[in-house]
Design a protein around this motif. Sequence first.
Motif, mmCIF file in Angstrom:
data_model
loop_
_atom_site.group_PDB
_atom_site.id
_atom_site.type_symbol
_atom_site.label_atom_id
_atom_site.label_comp_id
_atom_site.label_asym_id
_atom_site.label_seq_id
_atom_site.Cartn_x
_atom_site.Cartn_y
_atom_site.Cartn_z
ATOM 1 N N MET A 88 0.827 -1.205 0.000
ATOM 2 C CA MET A 88 0.000 0.000 0.000
ATOM 3 C C MET A 88 0.866 1.263 0.000
ATOM 4 N N GLU A 89 1.892 1.286 0.829
ATOM 5 C CA GLU A 89 2.748 2.471 0.897
ATOM 6 C C GLU A 89 3.438 2.729 -0.434
ATOM 7 N N GLU A 90 3.939 1.674 -1.073
ATOM 8 C CA GLU A 90 4.561 1.849 -2.382
ATOM 9 C C GLU A 90 3.523 2.284 -3.419
ATOM 10 N N PHE A 91 2.337 1.701 -3.357
ATOM 11 C CA PHE A 91 1.235 2.040 -4.264
ATOM 12 C C PHE A 91 0.925 3.535 -4.193
ATOM 13 N N ILE A 92 0.779 4.056 -2.974
ATOM 14 C CA ILE A 92 0.440 5.471 -2.817
ATOM 15 C C ILE A 92 1.603 6.361 -3.233
ATOM 16 N N ASP A 93 2.834 5.971 -2.917
ATOM 17 C CA ASP A 93 3.988 6.752 -3.374
ATOM 18 C C ASP A 93 3.956 6.909 -4.895
ATOM 19 N N ILE A 94 3.630 5.829 -5.602
ATOM 20 C CA ILE A 94 3.574 5.887 -7.064
ATOM 21 C C ILE A 94 2.441 6.786 -7.525
ATOM 22 N N CYS A 95 1.263 6.617 -6.927
ATOM 23 C CA CYS A 95 0.125 7.457 -7.314
ATOM 24 C C CYS A 95 0.453 8.938 -7.131
ATOM 25 N N LYS A 96 1.034 9.282 -5.991
ATOM 26 C CA LYS A 96 1.372 10.688 -5.738
ATOM 27 C C LYS A 96 2.403 11.188 -6.752
ATOM 28 N N ALA A 97 3.380 10.356 -7.048
ATOM 29 C CA ALA A 97 4.389 10.765 -8.034
ATOM 30 C C ALA A 97 3.764 10.958 -9.408
ATOM 31 N N ASN A 135 9.937 6.939 -13.327
ATOM 32 C CA ASN A 135 10.907 5.830 -13.371
ATOM 33 C C ASN A 135 11.000 5.083 -12.034
ATOM 34 N N HIS A 136 9.868 4.674 -11.559
ATOM 35 C CA HIS A 136 9.825 3.946 -10.277
ATOM 36 C C HIS A 136 10.134 2.466 -10.491
ATOM 37 N N ARG A 137 11.054 1.951 -9.693
ATOM 38 C CA ARG A 137 11.335 0.522 -9.661
ATOM 39 C C ARG A 137 11.372 0.111 -8.195
ATOM 40 N N GLY A 138 10.398 -0.697 -7.783
ATOM 41 C CA GLY A 138 10.282 -1.032 -6.374
ATOM 42 C C GLY A 138 10.077 -2.508 -6.146
ATOM 43 N N LYS A 139 9.697 -2.838 -4.914
ATOM 44 C CA LYS A 139 9.506 -4.232 -4.526
ATOM 45 C C LYS A 139 8.293 -4.843 -5.213
#
Length: 445
Positions: free
Chosen positions: A159-168, A197-201
């Motif tokens: 969820m935290e990664e999901f929201i970080d991407i949405c905000k970006a 250019n997000h690359r995450g878990k």
Amino acid sequence: MPTKMHIGYDLSWMQLEGRWRLPGSWTNAVYPDIRIFKELALIAERGLLDFMFWGDGTGIPSTWKANRHDAVKWGVGWPRQDMSPYIAALSQITKHIGFGLTYSSTYMHPFYTARLLNSLDHVTNGRMAFNVVASSRRADAANYGFDELMEHSQRYERMEEFIDICKALWASVEPDAFLWDRESGQMADPAKVKAINHRGKFFNVAGPLACVPSPQGRPVIVQAGASPRGIQASASFADMIFAASPGLDKQVKHRTELDAALVAQGRDPSGVGIVWDIVLIVGETDEDAKRRHEQLLTAVPVEAVGAFMSHQCGYDLSKLPDSFTIEEINEQIVRANASPVGFLNMTNHFDPKEKVTRKDFYELIRHHTAGYDHAVVGSAARIADYLEETFIATGERGGFMIAHPPAVPRDLLNVIDFLIPELQRRGRFRTEYRGGTLRENLLDS
């Protein structure tokens, strides 16, 4: 001058668990007839409410007895439509009321979700809120290709990664990027449109979002995590918190823990409100409200109650032994990565270490499912007293989500025609909309 509370209406279950047939519900129309929602939107805006809210679930409950028979038969947890096209239609007949829409970060993709919400924020002229959830229901998981539930902490990491991407993504095209210059033909400034250019878990997303920035910049973000891990997540990104009302002491504790988590994240707690989920039965008199309260227990039979609560906590309650402790069952739920918070909320009347019989437990959850045991019941003055006490004790930041009305439109009309005027007389609720977007109205207190 008293601080004003914010009030929304949670319509997630208005057609479920027998509510559709209680006295005061619609006649000559059944869910999902859009005429019902149009009338509700106009009623809510007449009452100057902040928003209408819809939770979501995408699976028919099947945890109880390992099948969906009773859920299908009695209307437990289904049917539920995707409310995004309904919100688009409702926004065209209203001007001010906001709309809360729920999607799961456990199963959805952030690029699709960010794009959809951006479009809805344009259609509604800046009146969208996004309720992001970490899913813990097995029927939902099965529809997205999961054989088992995702581990509890991992759901919040995702969820935290999901929201970080949405905000970006929402920030990837600057507000003034579009020029629309008819003379030169230039539409936008390339320097103000940037990939993320997000690359995450969990996700890889290039961006940018190929959309015009929305009126609010981004939707208001709402989150409802109540576990320690959930509070940590909500403190990192939410604009407003949605929380249960398990009793004033626990609500004050939740507010205190959230404030500490916000400070740890470098955020100002005064800017993040909690809207408390609350079942209200407002009557013209106390006696009228009590009469309507008793009708709640007639909504569904015990099979439907078992199907509902098993779905909510992720444990087949038909397998309960003749006697047990709440602590024992909760340990099994935790091991299955299901929802210990949901189970503890419905059993908070019991000592977790004390033996309880299966019969007594079923009677408890019958009351819990109907909203009977935690409904606030009475005249407008009595309920306004309760709301004020809770609002003051929890810091006068946020307000209330009036949840799961026993019958619509009757219970919504009673809130608008009896309770809202009483709160206005006390200076606790607005007498006009002053903001142009949902975010502006939520900041106006």
